[in-house]
Design a protein around this motif. Sequence first.
Motif, PDB file in Angstrom:
ATOM      1  N   PRO A  96      27.027  35.053 -53.866  1.00 25.65           N
ATOM      2  CA  PRO A  96      26.263  36.220 -53.412  1.00 25.65           C
ATOM      3  C   PRO A  96      24.792  35.835 -53.315  1.00 25.65           C
ATOM      4  O   PRO A  96      24.111  35.700 -54.333  1.00 25.65           O
ATOM      5  N   LEU A  97      24.287  35.640 -52.107  1.00 24.05           N
ATOM      6  CA  LEU A  97      22.940  35.096 -51.951  1.00 24.05           C
ATOM      7  C   LEU A  97      21.856  36.073 -52.386  1.00 24.05           C
ATOM      8  O   LEU A  97      20.753  35.666 -52.698  1.00 24.05           O
ATOM      9  N   GLY A 122      25.767  38.034 -47.941  1.00 25.72           N
ATOM     10  CA  GLY A 122      24.377  38.496 -47.859  1.00 25.72           C
ATOM     11  C   GLY A 122      23.402  37.449 -47.383  1.00 25.72           C
ATOM     12  O   GLY A 122      22.339  37.259 -47.975  1.00 25.72           O
ATOM     13  N   ILE A 123      23.739  36.790 -46.282  1.00 28.22           N
ATOM     14  CA  ILE A 123      22.877  35.740 -45.730  1.00 28.22           C
ATOM     15  C   ILE A 123      21.459  36.256 -45.488  1.00 28.22           C
ATOM     16  O   ILE A 123      20.488  35.537 -45.631  1.00 28.22           O
ATOM     17  N   ALA A 153      28.729  36.363 -44.454  1.00 21.90           N
ATOM     18  CA  ALA A 153      28.598  37.793 -44.211  1.00 21.90           C
ATOM     19  C   ALA A 153      27.121  38.159 -44.211  1.00 21.90           C
ATOM     20  O   ALA A 153      26.340  37.593 -44.985  1.00 21.90           O
ATOM     21  N   ALA A 154      26.759  39.061 -43.304  1.00 25.89           N
ATOM     22  CA  ALA A 154      25.360  39.483 -43.227  1.00 25.89           C
ATOM     23  C   ALA A 154      25.289  40.912 -42.709  1.00 25.89           C
ATOM     24  O   ALA A 154      26.265  41.451 -42.197  1.00 25.89           O
ATOM     25  N   PRO A 162      16.742  37.769 -38.794  1.00 24.31           N
ATOM     26  CA  PRO A 162      15.450  37.080 -38.642  1.00 24.31           C
ATOM     27  C   PRO A 162      15.538  35.600 -39.020  1.00 24.31           C
ATOM     28  O   PRO A 162      14.930  35.152 -39.978  1.00 24.31           O
ATOM     29  N   VAL A 163      16.295  34.838 -38.255  1.00 25.41           N
ATOM     30  CA  VAL A 163      16.433  33.410 -38.542  1.00 25.41           C
ATOM     31  C   VAL A 163      15.255  32.677 -37.909  1.00 25.41           C
ATOM     32  O   VAL A 163      14.953  32.891 -36.737  1.00 25.41           O
ATOM     33  N   GLN A 164      14.586  31.823 -38.675  1.00 27.34           N
ATOM     34  CA  GLN A 164      13.440  31.082 -38.139  1.00 27.34           C
ATOM     35  C   GLN A 164      13.875  29.773 -37.479  1.00 27.34           C
ATOM     36  O   GLN A 164      13.294  29.324 -36.519  1.00 27.34           O
ATOM     37  N   LEU A 165      14.898  29.169 -38.053  1.00 25.15           N
ATOM     38  CA  LEU A 165      15.291  27.831 -37.616  1.00 25.15           C
ATOM     39  C   LEU A 165      16.329  27.970 -36.486  1.00 25.15           C
ATOM     40  O   LEU A 165      17.443  28.416 -36.728  1.00 25.15           O
ATOM     41  N   PRO A 166      15.944  27.584 -35.260  1.00 27.20           N
ATOM     42  CA  PRO A 166      16.876  27.756 -34.136  1.00 27.20           C
ATOM     43  C   PRO A 166      18.184  26.988 -34.359  1.00 27.20           C
ATOM     44  O   PRO A 166      19.247  27.450 -33.946  1.00 27.20           O
TER      45      PRO A 166
END
Lengths: 251, 528
Positions: A96-97, A122-123, A153-154, A162-166
């Motif tokens: 569980p992140l 909870g990514i 799961a997210a 909101p992922v920064q790393l493409p």
Amino acid sequence: MTLLPKQKPSKKNLSGQVPQQIPLPVSLSDEATFGNYYAPEDAGNTLVINTLKEMLQDDGERSVFIWGAQGCGLTHLLQAACHSAEIDGYSVQYLPLDELSEFPPEALFDGLEAIDLICLDGIEHVLGKESWEKALFHLFNRLRDADKCLLMAASQGPHELPVQLPDLRSRLSWGLVYQIQSLDDEQKLAALQMRAKRMGLELAADVAQFILHRAPRGTAQLFEALRNLDHASLKEQRRLTIPFVKQALNY
Amino acid sequence: MPASVWKKCVDSLRDELPAQQFNTWIRPLKVDDSVTSVLSLQAPNRFVMDWVNDKFFDRISELVLQNADTSLSVEVKVTSQQPVRYQRRTVQQPPVVEYSELQAAIPAQNSHTKQNSNGPVLDEAGALVMDGASATSAITSATTSRIVTATPDEQQTIAAGKALHVPASVMGAKKERASTVEVRGGLKHRNYLNESFDFNSFVGGKSNQLGLAAAQQVAENPGGSYNPLFIYGGVGLGKTHLMHAVGNALVKKNPNAKVVYLHSERFVADMVKALQLNAINDFKRYYRSVDALLIDDIQFFAGKERSQEEFFHTFNALLEGGQQIILTCDRYPKEINGLEERLKSRFGWGLTVAVEPPELETRVAILMKKAEQARIDLSHDAAFFIAQRIRSNVRELEGALKRVIAYAKFTVRDIDVQLVREALKDLLALQDKQVSIDNIQRVVAEYFKIKLSELLSKRRSRSVARPRQMAMALAKELTTRSLPEIGEAFGGRDHTTVLHACRKIKSLREEDSDLREDWKNLKRSLTS
């Protein structure tokens, strides 16, 4: 994090005179399983469950990403996947992140490619942090090279998170991506009754409706209310009627 | 016996702990059957081990005491599935390069190396093949030690690794495993190449023709003038595929060719491990003994000075030896921040090619190829429809096709445009309306000429409340956000307030023509 004591019987003495039967803690384990997951027929959830069950098979999809609003049952599905994989003799790790976001991700993910199924819950809680995103990206690559399964799961889909790393973002949508629909009221009613039945409780439609109207609306809280009712009905030796529910749950 | 005792403990812990904690910390623990004197539990990594030792050890010990007939002590270790192997082997026969790295085992002994040669030899294809012995001597003499400080990042990893406690029993298990690998790997060493990534499965098009041609050239003539081959471009465009295709072609042409593919992260991790275990010379020898070294995503070398230093020397040694190097990166070499200049300039010595996002025709061709591989009948119309809608990269295209296939299998229907629409409903809807709550709030505030802060405030006068309700109703209609999420976005309101707003606006739209007009205007400006 500490060990929690076993749930103690409620101290509240409802009748005050008759010696009460102390309920034994033998109510069926409410372990999250696929069998315990209510999947309405018209929603795509059955397809998702099939996908998850097939992940570890030879031609199964190794990377699955499920997303949906809070209370739609993501955690349940992840834990059910763990449960089912373990029964089949695979090694599993559930993470569980949200609880682990303060830890160094490299250490947490170290060596996980030796495990057959990794479930990351909870990514969204760790995105935006460079070290986490890189670690996730590397973990993804390692698992893929080792042909191991990753179930994520997210709260939102790969496009909206909101992922920064493409590099990470494109990998999130590489495998199968499914949105899990939240249950509407009618489905919640059916889910509540199904869960009650599995607990060995008889829950009439009008009583279920009564609970639905008064309990907090998240499915987790609904099921929590049901567990409390199960407990109270055992203790009081009463069937679930509206007056009893009202009294037992303080509505 | 320990296994049965542990089973009882697990049953108790399952009841005691919330499912989340149980799944995270207890479930991954496995009993080491080879030990009977103690209950030896194996955790997947050091992190889980530390956590279990810290939080659960006392309770586990108690439970073991309750459940075991005789006294049985408990220990938690890192599983032996995770080999930490860096041993110099005292092998009788040629002093071969031996280097094994952390996670998955590269079998140390490469039995294909020609045992009698004393120096680099040319193989049938004309590529330089260095056998272990010559590589060892050549490189040991060439190895110079320049002291470079590790970056904090690297130091941290090194420090963490030093604390790693590897019990003797685990080491024993590793040795056994290493030897079995050696026997099984007698014919071929592991190169980490994905066999499905070959030139046949690569779909060429305008966007990647240069990259494809260069890769085919390198496969024909490794170590030639295109050395290094540097492939760069955005995510999910086929860089890794091309790289593997070259590797697979090299191995196909010469099954003895020692081709190694790895991700830059593993190069760094290997180096760090080598430093911890004082085996940096083994590391150097290993990487300098390959016929072709394929490193993916080298942008992740940025800021890792010690790794760059090592890589720089490896790079030079390989180039001098005429061994092929292929690198991929997400950008042009000169644009990689945090990379030493001398590396950047060396990357440009061979051939630098870009891969671009595939155009529509190529996307259709990719889909048809993937469907063919999956033995699925995909109509051209359906492929065209998907390719038109999914434009960003091949990974996403592949993900979309997987979903379509899964949906078709599940519903037992043929794949046509209608089915694609259903299967990709949410993805398509998302494209149709990339509307965020923020955007809605901004547009609504502008439209009604009120401040955004007022829209989010607690004020309940109608001049503010009505636009707020309107914005909430629009948010419900145009986004996939749940009611509580919408409430939260509007100054932390309850979801029932949102529900009320939606109902109110719905009924007002029927009664009030002005409001109906406002609604239409707003919706149009938000979705067009």
